[in-house]
Write a protein that holds these residues in place. Structure first.
Motif, mmCIF file in Angstrom:
data_model
loop_
_atom_site.group_PDB
_atom_site.id
_atom_site.type_symbol
_atom_site.label_atom_id
_atom_site.label_comp_id
_atom_site.label_asym_id
_atom_site.label_seq_id
_atom_site.Cartn_x
_atom_site.Cartn_y
_atom_site.Cartn_z
ATOM 1 N N UNK A 1 -0.885 49.365 62.825
ATOM 2 C CA UNK A 1 -1.516 50.645 63.097
ATOM 3 C C UNK A 1 -3.000 50.421 63.372
ATOM 4 N N UNK A 2 -3.493 51.032 64.470
ATOM 5 C CA UNK A 2 -4.870 50.774 64.891
ATOM 6 C C UNK A 2 -5.441 51.970 65.639
ATOM 7 N N UNK A 3 -6.735 52.232 65.478
ATOM 8 C CA UNK A 3 -7.399 53.176 66.374
ATOM 9 C C UNK A 3 -7.536 52.525 67.743
ATOM 10 N N UNK A 4 -7.582 53.327 68.811
ATOM 11 C CA UNK A 4 -7.555 52.723 70.144
ATOM 12 C C UNK A 4 -8.934 52.486 70.739
ATOM 13 N N UNK A 5 -9.997 52.806 69.995
ATOM 14 C CA UNK A 5 -11.323 52.819 70.614
ATOM 15 C C UNK A 5 -11.930 51.449 70.874
ATOM 16 N N UNK A 6 -11.368 50.395 70.347
ATOM 17 C CA UNK A 6 -11.934 49.070 70.596
ATOM 18 C C UNK A 6 -13.117 48.767 69.707
ATOM 19 N N UNK A 7 -13.755 47.630 69.967
ATOM 20 C CA UNK A 7 -14.794 47.120 69.064
ATOM 21 C C UNK A 7 -16.158 47.774 69.271
ATOM 22 N N UNK A 8 -16.408 48.368 70.429
ATOM 23 C CA UNK A 8 -17.614 49.180 70.693
ATOM 24 C C UNK A 8 -18.884 48.548 70.156
ATOM 25 N N UNK A 9 -19.187 47.353 70.631
ATOM 26 C CA UNK A 9 -20.357 46.628 70.136
ATOM 27 C C UNK A 9 -21.674 47.356 70.428
ATOM 28 N N UNK A 10 -21.670 48.294 71.350
ATOM 29 C CA UNK A 10 -22.908 49.022 71.642
ATOM 30 C C UNK A 10 -23.358 49.900 70.483
ATOM 31 N N UNK A 11 -22.412 50.277 69.600
ATOM 32 C CA UNK A 11 -22.807 51.090 68.443
ATOM 33 C C UNK A 11 -22.512 50.395 67.119
ATOM 34 N N UNK A 12 -21.994 49.176 67.159
ATOM 35 C CA UNK A 12 -21.644 48.455 65.926
ATOM 36 C C UNK A 12 -22.879 48.271 65.057
ATOM 37 N N UNK A 13 -22.702 48.484 63.767
ATOM 38 C CA UNK A 13 -23.792 48.295 62.814
ATOM 39 C C UNK A 13 -24.734 49.473 62.681
ATOM 40 N N UNK A 14 -24.546 50.512 63.486
ATOM 41 C CA UNK A 14 -25.442 51.675 63.433
ATOM 42 C C UNK A 14 -24.948 52.757 62.472
ATOM 43 N N UNK A 15 -23.730 52.603 61.974
ATOM 44 C CA UNK A 15 -23.209 53.572 61.015
ATOM 45 C C UNK A 15 -22.827 54.897 61.628
ATOM 46 N N UNK A 16 -22.538 54.907 62.937
ATOM 47 C CA UNK A 16 -22.222 56.172 63.611
ATOM 48 C C UNK A 16 -20.830 56.176 64.240
ATOM 49 N N UNK A 17 -20.042 55.141 63.997
ATOM 50 C CA UNK A 17 -18.683 55.095 64.552
ATOM 51 C C UNK A 17 -17.843 56.225 63.960
ATOM 52 N N UNK A 18 -17.032 56.832 64.802
ATOM 53 C CA UNK A 18 -16.177 57.925 64.354
ATOM 54 C C UNK A 18 -14.963 57.346 63.622
ATOM 55 N N UNK A 19 -14.795 57.652 62.332
ATOM 56 C CA UNK A 19 -13.644 57.101 61.598
ATOM 57 C C UNK A 19 -12.379 57.940 61.711
ATOM 58 N N UNK A 20 -12.448 59.075 62.425
ATOM 59 C CA UNK A 20 -11.299 59.984 62.474
ATOM 60 C C UNK A 20 -10.067 59.293 63.056
ATOM 61 N N UNK A 21 -10.248 58.474 64.107
ATOM 62 C CA UNK A 21 -9.104 57.775 64.686
ATOM 63 C C UNK A 21 -8.416 56.897 63.648
ATOM 64 N N UNK A 22 -9.209 56.261 62.796
ATOM 65 C CA UNK A 22 -8.627 55.403 61.760
ATOM 66 C C UNK A 22 -7.925 56.227 60.700
ATOM 67 N N UNK A 23 -8.483 57.388 60.344
ATOM 68 C CA UNK A 23 -7.826 58.241 59.356
ATOM 69 C C UNK A 23 -6.482 58.752 59.893
ATOM 70 N N UNK A 24 -6.462 59.129 61.162
ATOM 71 C CA UNK A 24 -5.209 59.587 61.784
ATOM 72 C C UNK A 24 -4.218 58.426 61.858
ATOM 73 N N UNK A 25 -4.724 57.247 62.196
ATOM 74 C CA UNK A 25 -3.890 56.049 62.234
ATOM 75 C C UNK A 25 -3.294 55.761 60.858
ATOM 76 N N UNK A 26 -4.120 55.898 59.818
ATOM 77 C CA UNK A 26 -3.636 55.667 58.454
ATOM 78 C C UNK A 26 -2.556 56.670 58.081
ATOM 79 N N UNK A 27 -2.691 57.906 58.563
ATOM 80 C CA UNK A 27 -1.651 58.904 58.317
ATOM 81 C C UNK A 27 -0.347 58.499 58.992
ATOM 82 N N UNK A 28 -0.435 57.948 60.205
ATOM 83 C CA UNK A 28 0.764 57.467 60.889
ATOM 84 C C UNK A 28 1.401 56.327 60.108
#
Length: 359
Positions: free
Chosen positions: A278-305
């Motif tokens: 189970x995985x979010x589909x957004x990829x590694x998104x290195x342009x925002x990595x480490x900034x603390x602004x990644x949206x975790x909703x995809x992962x929460x929905x993935x965890x529900x699946x």
């Protein structure tokens, strides 16, 4: 005694590390509230950092190691300094194919508080499940290169469509459509141009359809499908497409629902012979990595699946209710949704919502 599930956590690269940490924090809070099950999580440091150290993204026996687990929670793979084909084939596909996770399931809908970029589209107008064939087709890994560096250098990429592979994904898609209220399936193809593999795809779709007289179905060429998704989203419900076509269409679907940052995925082995991932589909998104602004909703929905797949349906439903509660609040939208919330703020609010929503 509470049931216990063995979970392999593979954060991977970029924001994958951040969102998987958030997902595990939420799951820990959920199990404390539920009490009926526990998650025994094992962490794996597989990814690009390991590649830089050792020359491989995961051990040679990595897929076999994962067979001991009940499910896999995966973050993302990919780094700017490593060619994408090395990271994809070295980790994600190196798990999906040996574990025969042949059904990729990507639900898409407009969540409360989130607006589609499509003018006039209401939430109920866009509520889809995209079923993607996940182990063969255009990503079968067949092909090669010859005469490297010469003017007549040649490269081939061979799409593999087997009767067994197409039949099982088509049957899975019809069963998915049957389980949904509208009982409607759209089969995506490109058989006007791909006259062998995708003509077989079309023929098998018609054969399998006879097993499901209660499911209405239609067929679309993939290019026309992009138009239909954009201009007439309410006409669609369950969608099945090849590995490549569904990969592309599901990103379009996520954008039409508001953001790729809310889109989940399940890579299923429907037989249960090996664990599903189970995985979010957004990829590694290195342009925002480490900034603390990644949206975790995809992962929460993935965890529900993942919980739904494990049979913890009540817990999965609680996760979905908490997700809807959080997205309904625009102050909890991360930058991809036009807001200013941080990953931590969304995670904290989600944990609070879990305690508030009806169990």
């Amino acid at each position: 005694m509470a049931k216990s599930y063995r979970i392999a956590a593979i954060p991977g690269d970029g924001i994958g590390v951040e969102v998987i940490a958030a997902g595990l924090e939420v799951l820990e809070a959920l199990t404390a509230l539920d009490g009926g099950f526990q998650l025994d999580v094992t962490h794996f440091d597989w990814g690009s950092d390991r590649f830089r150290r050792t020359g491989s993204l995961m051990p040679a026996d990595g897929a076999d190691t994962l067979r001991a687990f009940d499910a896999i929670l995966f973050g993302a793979v990919g780094a700017p300094d490593i060619p994408d084909h090395l990271t994809l084939w070295g980790l994600r596909l190196a798990i999906c194919q040996p574990l025969d996770q042949y059904a990729n399931v990507r639900p898409t809908r407009i969540l409360p508080g989130i607006r589609s970029p499509l003018a006039g589209v209401r939430p109920g107008d866009l509520d889809w499940v995209i079923v993607r064939e996940n182990t063969e087709g255009e990503y079968a890994g067949q092909g090669g290169r010859s005469h490297r560096g010469l003017p007549h250098e040649a490269a081939t990429e061979v799409a593999i469509f087997t009767r067994a592979g197409v039949t099982r994904i088509m049957r899975f898609a019809f069963e998915m459509a049957r389980s949904r209220p509208r009982k409607k399936l759209t089969v995506v193809t490109k058989s006007n141009a791909q006259r062998f593999g995708l003509v077989l795809w079309d023929e098998i779709a018609a054969e399998v359809a006879r097993e499901f007289p209660d499911v209405s179905w239609d067929k679309m060429l993939v290019d026309a499908m992009t138009v239909r998704m954009t201009l007439n989203p309410a006409s669609l419900d369950t969608i099945v497409a090849t590995n490549l076509h569904a990969d592309i269409l599901s990103d379009l679907a996520a954008a039409l629902a508001g953001s790729i940052g809310i889109a989940p995925t399940a890579n299923l082995n429907p037989t249960g012979a090996a664990p599903s991932m189970f995985e979010p589909i957004h990829g590694s998104a290195f342009d925002i990595a480490g900034k603390g602004i990644a949206n975790p909703i995809a992962t929460f929905w993935t965890a529900a699946m993942m919980l739904e797949h494990l049979g913890e349906k009540a817990a999965a439903a609680r996760m979905i209710r908490a997700m809807e509660y959080v997205t309904a609040d625009p102050t909890l939208h991360t930058p991809d949704l036009g807001g200013n919330a941080s990953t931590k703020q969304v995670t904290d609010a989600f944990i609070a919502a879990l305690a508030e929503v009806e169990a």
